[in-house]
Every structure is written in C-alpha cells, then in structure tokens.
Design a protein around this motif. Sequence first.
Motif, PDB file in Angstrom:
ATOM      1  N   VAL A 137     -17.900   3.263   8.896  1.00 45.99           N
ATOM      2  CA  VAL A 137     -17.435   1.894   8.695  1.00 45.99           C
ATOM      3  C   VAL A 137     -18.638   0.957   8.652  1.00 45.99           C
ATOM      4  O   VAL A 137     -19.763   1.350   8.994  1.00 45.99           O
ATOM      5  CB  VAL A 137     -16.463   1.464   9.824  1.00 45.99           C
ATOM      6  CG1 VAL A 137     -15.246   2.387   9.879  1.00 45.99           C
ATOM      7  CG2 VAL A 137     -17.176   1.447  11.176  1.00 45.99           C
ATOM      8  N   GLU A 138     -18.394  -0.283   8.285  1.00 45.51           N
ATOM      9  CA  GLU A 138     -19.454  -1.290   8.267  1.00 45.51           C
ATOM     10  C   GLU A 138     -19.506  -2.009   9.596  1.00 45.51           C
ATOM     11  O   GLU A 138     -18.499  -2.512  10.084  1.00 45.51           O
ATOM     12  CB  GLU A 138     -19.216  -2.296   7.140  1.00 45.51           C
ATOM     13  CG  GLU A 138     -20.322  -3.337   7.005  1.00 45.51           C
ATOM     14  CD  GLU A 138     -20.075  -4.299   5.857  1.00 45.51           C
ATOM     15  OE1 GLU A 138     -19.984  -5.517   6.117  1.00 45.51           O
ATOM     16  OE2 GLU A 138     -19.968  -3.821   4.715  1.00 45.51           O
ATOM     17  N   GLY A 139     -20.681  -2.078  10.191  1.00 49.60           N
ATOM     18  CA  GLY A 139     -20.828  -2.757  11.474  1.00 49.60           C
ATOM     19  C   GLY A 139     -20.588  -4.249  11.349  1.00 49.60           C
ATOM     20  O   GLY A 139     -21.024  -4.864  10.369  1.00 49.60           O
ATOM     21  N   PRO A 140     -19.906  -4.876  12.317  1.00 50.65           N
ATOM     22  CA  PRO A 140     -19.567  -6.300  12.204  1.00 50.65           C
ATOM     23  C   PRO A 140     -20.773  -7.221  12.330  1.00 50.65           C
ATOM     24  O   PRO A 140     -20.744  -8.343  11.819  1.00 50.65           O
ATOM     25  CB  PRO A 140     -18.596  -6.514  13.379  1.00 50.65           C
ATOM     26  CG  PRO A 140     -18.953  -5.444  14.363  1.00 50.65           C
ATOM     27  CD  PRO A 140     -19.387  -4.267  13.545  1.00 50.65           C
ATOM     28  N   THR A 141     -21.828  -6.780  12.998  1.00 47.59           N
ATOM     29  CA  THR A 141     -23.000  -7.640  13.200  1.00 47.59           C
ATOM     30  C   THR A 141     -24.118  -7.295  12.229  1.00 47.59           C
ATOM     31  O   THR A 141     -24.645  -8.175  11.529  1.00 47.59           O
ATOM     32  CB  THR A 141     -23.524  -7.503  14.647  1.00 47.59           C
ATOM     33  OG1 THR A 141     -22.467  -7.827  15.559  1.00 47.59           O
ATOM     34  CG2 THR A 141     -24.690  -8.441  14.889  1.00 47.59           C
ATOM     35  N   THR A 142     -24.483  -6.037  12.149  1.00 53.62           N
ATOM     36  CA  THR A 142     -25.594  -5.621  11.292  1.00 53.62           C
ATOM     37  C   THR A 142     -25.156  -5.407   9.849  1.00 53.62           C
ATOM     38  O   THR A 142     -25.990  -5.424   8.938  1.00 53.62           O
ATOM     39  CB  THR A 142     -26.193  -4.306  11.799  1.00 53.62           C
ATOM     40  OG1 THR A 142     -25.186  -3.272  11.732  1.00 53.62           O
ATOM     41  CG2 THR A 142     -26.651  -4.443  13.250  1.00 53.62           C
ATOM     42  N   HIS A 143     -23.850  -5.188   9.651  1.00 53.91           N
ATOM     43  CA  HIS A 143     -23.290  -4.860   8.327  1.00 53.91           C
ATOM     44  C   HIS A 143     -23.866  -3.569   7.751  1.00 53.91           C
ATOM     45  O   HIS A 143     -23.784  -3.329   6.547  1.00 53.91           O
ATOM     46  CB  HIS A 143     -23.506  -6.029   7.344  1.00 53.91           C
ATOM     47  CG  HIS A 143     -22.836  -7.296   7.792  1.00 53.91           C
ATOM     48  ND1 HIS A 143     -21.470  -7.454   7.786  1.00 53.91           N
ATOM     49  CD2 HIS A 143     -23.349  -8.453   8.294  1.00 53.91           C
ATOM     50  CE1 HIS A 143     -21.158  -8.653   8.246  1.00 53.91           C
ATOM     51  NE2 HIS A 143     -22.283  -9.284   8.576  1.00 53.91           N
ATOM     52  N   ARG A 144     -24.452  -2.751   8.646  1.00 49.80           N
ATOM     53  CA  ARG A 144     -24.888  -1.427   8.234  1.00 49.80           C
ATOM     54  C   ARG A 144     -23.737  -0.452   8.416  1.00 49.80           C
ATOM     55  O   ARG A 144     -22.909  -0.600   9.320  1.00 49.80           O
ATOM     56  CB  ARG A 144     -26.097  -0.960   9.061  1.00 49.80           C
ATOM     57  CG  ARG A 144     -27.376  -1.708   8.798  1.00 49.80           C
ATOM     58  CD  ARG A 144     -28.579  -0.900   9.293  1.00 49.80           C
ATOM     59  NE  ARG A 144     -28.484  -0.614  10.712  1.00 49.80           N
ATOM     60  CZ  ARG A 144     -29.059  -1.328  11.664  1.00 49.80           C
ATOM     61  NH1 ARG A 144     -29.760  -2.393  11.348  1.00 49.80           N
ATOM     62  NH2 ARG A 144     -28.933  -0.993  12.935  1.00 49.80           N
ATOM     63  N   ARG A 145     -23.699   0.549   7.556  1.00 51.55           N
ATOM     64  CA  ARG A 145     -22.678   1.580   7.705  1.00 51.55           C
ATOM     65  C   ARG A 145     -23.035   2.484   8.887  1.00 51.55           C
ATOM     66  O   ARG A 145     -24.198   2.803   9.091  1.00 51.55           O
ATOM     67  CB  ARG A 145     -22.564   2.393   6.415  1.00 51.55           C
ATOM     68  CG  ARG A 145     -21.899   1.633   5.264  1.00 51.55           C
ATOM     69  CD  ARG A 145     -21.921   2.428   3.981  1.00 51.55           C
ATOM     70  NE  ARG A 145     -23.284   2.575   3.477  1.00 51.55           N
ATOM     71  CZ  ARG A 145     -23.631   3.321   2.432  1.00 51.55           C
ATOM     72  NH1 ARG A 145     -22.694   4.007   1.784  1.00 51.55           N
ATOM     73  NH2 ARG A 145     -24.873   3.391   2.045  1.00 51.55           N
ATOM     74  N   MET A 146     -22.021   2.853   9.652  1.00 49.55           N
ATOM     75  CA  MET A 146     -22.247   3.679  10.834  1.00 49.55           C
ATOM     76  C   MET A 146     -20.988   4.475  11.153  1.00 49.55           C
ATOM     77  O   MET A 146     -19.890   4.119  10.722  1.00 49.55           O
ATOM     78  CB  MET A 146     -22.623   2.808  12.033  1.00 49.55           C
ATOM     79  CG  MET A 146     -21.536   1.828  12.445  1.00 49.55           C
ATOM     80  SD  MET A 146     -22.040   0.787  13.839  1.00 49.55           S
ATOM     81  CE  MET A 146     -23.365  -0.150  13.082  1.00 49.55           C
ATOM     82  N   GLN A 147     -21.170   5.545  11.903  1.00 52.02           N
ATOM     83  CA  GLN A 147     -20.026   6.315  12.380  1.00 52.02           C
ATOM     84  C   GLN A 147     -19.342   5.553  13.509  1.00 52.02           C
ATOM     85  O   GLN A 147     -20.004   4.966  14.369  1.00 52.02           O
ATOM     86  CB  GLN A 147     -20.475   7.679  12.895  1.00 52.02           C
ATOM     87  CG  GLN A 147     -21.071   8.591  11.834  1.00 52.02           C
ATOM     88  CD  GLN A 147     -21.556   9.915  12.428  1.00 52.02           C
ATOM     89  OE1 GLN A 147     -21.594  10.093  13.637  1.00 52.02           O
ATOM     90  NE2 GLN A 147     -21.951  10.845  11.560  1.00 52.02           N
ATOM     91  N   ALA A 148     -18.010   5.562  13.498  1.00 49.11           N
ATOM     92  CA  ALA A 148     -17.253   4.898  14.565  1.00 49.11           C
ATOM     93  C   ALA A 148     -15.845   5.482  14.616  1.00 49.11           C
ATOM     94  O   ALA A 148     -15.363   6.058  13.636  1.00 49.11           O
ATOM     95  CB  ALA A 148     -17.194   3.391  14.329  1.00 49.11           C
ATOM     96  N   PHE A 149     -15.208   5.343  15.770  1.00 45.36           N
ATOM     97  CA  PHE A 149     -13.837   5.817  15.930  1.00 45.36           C
ATOM     98  C   PHE A 149     -12.976   4.652  16.424  1.00 45.36           C
ATOM     99  O   PHE A 149     -13.493   3.651  16.940  1.00 45.36           O
ATOM    100  CB  PHE A 149     -13.763   7.002  16.908  1.00 45.36           C
ATOM    101  CG  PHE A 149     -14.473   6.773  18.225  1.00 45.36           C
ATOM    102  CD1 PHE A 149     -13.860   6.083  19.260  1.00 45.36           C
ATOM    103  CD2 PHE A 149     -15.757   7.264  18.425  1.00 45.36           C
ATOM    104  CE1 PHE A 149     -14.506   5.880  20.462  1.00 45.36           C
ATOM    105  CE2 PHE A 149     -16.406   7.070  19.638  1.00 45.36           C
ATOM    106  CZ  PHE A 149     -15.780   6.366  20.655  1.00 45.36           C
ATOM    107  N   PRO A 150     -11.667   4.742  16.279  1.00 46.68           N
ATOM    108  CA  PRO A 150     -10.793   3.627  16.679  1.00 46.68           C
ATOM    109  C   PRO A 150     -10.959   3.276  18.152  1.00 46.68           C
ATOM    110  O   PRO A 150     -10.998   4.152  19.018  1.00 46.68           O
ATOM    111  CB  PRO A 150      -9.382   4.154  16.386  1.00 46.68           C
ATOM    112  CG  PRO A 150      -9.581   5.202  15.337  1.00 46.68           C
ATOM    113  CD  PRO A 150     -10.893   5.845  15.653  1.00 46.68           C
ATOM    114  N   SER A 151     -11.067   1.987  18.426  1.00 49.93           N
ATOM    115  CA  SER A 151     -11.228   1.520  19.795  1.00 49.93           C
ATOM    116  C   SER A 151      -9.903   1.565  20.545  1.00 49.93           C
ATOM    117  O   SER A 151      -8.859   1.186  20.001  1.00 49.93           O
ATOM    118  CB  SER A 151     -11.773   0.085  19.801  1.00 49.93           C
ATOM    119  OG  SER A 151     -11.759  -0.455  21.104  1.00 49.93           O
ATOM    120  N   ILE A 152      -9.951   2.045  21.785  1.00 48.83           N
ATOM    121  CA  ILE A 152      -8.771   2.029  22.645  1.00 48.83           C
ATOM    122  C   ILE A 152      -8.606   0.667  23.307  1.00 48.83           C
ATOM    123  O   ILE A 152      -7.508   0.133  23.425  1.00 48.83           O
ATOM    124  CB  ILE A 152      -8.869   3.141  23.711  1.00 48.83           C
ATOM    125  CG1 ILE A 152      -8.833   4.516  23.036  1.00 48.83           C
ATOM    126  CG2 ILE A 152      -7.745   3.026  24.732  1.00 48.83           C
ATOM    127  CD1 ILE A 152      -8.988   5.677  24.008  1.00 48.83           C
TER     128      ILE A 152
END
Length: 229
Positions: free
Chosen positions: A136-151
């Motif tokens: 996904v795209e990071g909200p601050t850096t706008h770099r693409r990164m691996q992430a999983f849904p937040s609980i």
Amino acid sequence: MRVAHGCFRAMLRRVLIALFVVAMSNVLTACPMQSTYYPQNNTGTEAEVGKRPLELSASEFAADLVTPIGIRVKTNGQYKTEASRKTAALAIDRYWSEVRACAVGVEPSSDNDVHDLIEEFPRHLAVEIANNWKVVEGPTTHRRMQAFPSIAHPGSWSTARRQEDALYIVVVPELNGLGQQMVNELNLWLNKNANVPPTADLVSECTSVACVRFNYNNAPSQAWNQCVE
C-alpha cells in the motif's frame, strides 16, 4: 470382678479412641490441606514450568525459526528459501541489537537488575511474520510498503503491531516497524519484572531505530529506500 475389670478396659479403650479422633480432627482443621494447581493458558493446556510472565508458551506460539540470539519466530512461509530465512533471522537480531544498545545507554549502569532483564528479554520474545499483507502507499511518506489491516484502527494499515499483555509482535516480511515494537515490548517486560521500576522511559528515549535491509525480495515495496544494509 474380672467381668467388671474387662468392661472398664473396653470402656477406657473407646474413650481413648474417641479422644484421638477429636484431636486429629483439630489438627486437620488447623492445618488445611495444600494442593498443586496448574493454571491453564488460552489453549487449555497446562502452563509450562519456568515460563516467565508475559511469555507465550510453545503451545501458544508455534515457532518454526529461532534467531541466533534466541528470538522465536513464526514465519508463516513468507521466506521461500533457506538463505532468506537465515538472513531474516539475522536482520531480526540486528533490530534487537539496535534496541538493546539504546536501552543499555539510557538505563543507569548501576541497575544490575534491569540490565540482566534486558539481556534476558530476547529469549522470551515471540515474533510472527504476517501473511495477510499487501503493498500500500504510506500516508506520510507516500512510499509503497508492505502492510496488513490494522486491528486498532479499522480501515487503516499497519506494518507492525504488538500485544499489550504478552511479548508478541506481528510484523510484515520486510520487518518494517519491528524495532519500535521491540522497544515497546522491552519497556513492558522491564516494568513487569524489575524489582524497582526502571527510571528511563524507553518508549520516549528510543524512538529512532534504523530499519534494516536484508536478502529478501520485497519489490515493489519502497520501504527500504533509506534503510541500512
């Protein structure tokens, strides 16, 4: 006279037996019986002998990799080669080395109890590699990164999260965010186990843990653009 004497002896025996029973009853009442109780963990099995507070037992956490330092890891098949598994283990240990260096530097050198707990911490930590991630795209850096849904924040994404009542971290395969969560869990560990609460607040003192790049193909993620080798 013999009959009377025999009756007297029989009566005396019964009186002595009755007094003995009453005496033993009082002893048992004054000294309650002790029993051994084995508390159960979440899986319903007996807690393991020697398990420290906050530590997940082997039955609660099925590790398939242990780093050279001793951190237990559940990889969920995210590292496809033996080489990538080994370098991931070394990278996890490098994150711990960064966290440890900061913790040792801010805690008073005279506090032997805290320093011993810092050295012990890795052997009780459990790290799981997430398998429900996407790029996904990071909200601050706008770099693409691996992430999983937040609980904690439904609809948003996380690169790493920890459990607040156990030494357990979930992190994406590229290990982005692992260092800061290690700091949080170490802080929890020290506050739970130290004889005297630590004087330093690791969460505020160790906020900058450099990310680590290792032999793992995380493309098209850009999370490692500024990581150290």
